[in-house]
Design a protein around this motif. Sequence first.
Motif, PDB file in Angstrom:
ATOM      1  N   GLY A  84       0.784  -1.226   0.000  1.00  0.00           N
ATOM      2  CA  GLY A  84       0.000   0.000   0.000  1.00  0.00           C
ATOM      3  C   GLY A  84       0.819   1.281   0.000  1.00  0.00           C
TER       4      GLY A  84
ATOM      5  N   GLU B   7       0.171   3.468  -3.196  1.00  0.00           N
ATOM      6  CA  GLU B   7      -1.187   4.013  -3.223  1.00  0.00           C
ATOM      7  C   GLU B   7      -1.374   5.100  -2.163  1.00  0.00           C
ATOM      8  N   ARG B   8      -0.708   4.949  -1.041  1.00  0.00           N
ATOM      9  CA  ARG B   8      -0.865   5.912   0.047  1.00  0.00           C
ATOM     10  C   ARG B   8      -0.095   7.203  -0.200  1.00  0.00           C
ATOM     11  N   TYR B   9       1.141   7.090  -0.674  1.00  0.00           N
ATOM     12  CA  TYR B   9       2.011   8.260  -0.775  1.00  0.00           C
ATOM     13  C   TYR B   9       2.209   8.783  -2.196  1.00  0.00           C
TER      14      TYR B   9
END
Length: 166
Positions: free
Chosen positions: A75, A78-80
């Motif tokens: 992830g 997708e998160r950063y």
Amino acid sequence: MAEQADEGPDALHRQAQEAVLSGLRRGDDIHDLINAVAPHHAVGHFTPDAAMLEVAVSALELACPAGNEPLVYEGLQERYLPEVTFTGRVEHRNIQYALYAAACMRGGLQPDLLHDAGWWQSPLWTYAVFAVVIYARAAAERLDVPTTEIVQRIAARHGIQLLSTR
């Protein structure tokens, strides 16, 4: 192509680092960051792979100081870096390699960049720029400071004096 063909690899290395850090500090989008580094890639003479990975290593060190909780790979992109969608196995493998290469370098293992990524259609440095952004944003979140503060800390680690923003 490099801005000036007669510039040596050391100058191009530093200029590529200055370009990505200056753009990050200004809040440039990811495509502008790639475009800022591109002029420092001189085919057959210099590629900014190592320069970008060194900056990513510094950002990772800020995100995960020794003894602190490690980042979880799942992830991370997708998160950063939600504004970039990696499609297909090759793109996923390339960003994974850039993230892992920076982690290896941080741990003291120098990856064989030429052998591992020298044949890629898209140059490694483009994915290394993504790694810089991911790790810088992770550091900012973990330290609860703006990304601009992380950029200043990275620049200081590399002895880079960034010009004042607009």
